[in-house]
Write a protein that holds these residues in place. Structure first.
Motif: not given
Length: 85
Positions: A11-15, A28-31, A34-40
């Protein structure tokens, strides 16, 4: 301020990979992710964006049913399929 410590290496590597692709920080990438997933997830509930019915309609267009065969699917038909006649 609360911190988020990612203990999983993958997960850290993906981030880190996403941050590098975006040219931003991991935070910022994780934020953003997460925002995109919540909106989806929220989109079908709120009616904004593409809802479940629209996605199903697209799927059905991409995966149409075969044309009708004209066969009657009654008990005799299913009994024949199972060799019970």
């Amino acid at each position: 301020m609360a911190s988020l410590y990612i203990k999983d290496r993958e997960t850290a590597a993906l981030a880190a990979e996403l941050a590098a692709e975006l040219g931003t920080t991991k935070t910022e990438a994780v934020r953003d992710a997460l925002r995109r997933r919540i909106a989806e997830i929220a989109a079908p509930k709120s009616g904004s964006g593409q809802g479940l019915l629209e996605r199903l309609d697209e799927w059905r267009k991409a995966n149409p049913l075969p044309p009708p065969t004209g066969l009657k699917a009654d008990k005799a038909f299913f009994d024949d399929l199972w060799g019970e006649i």
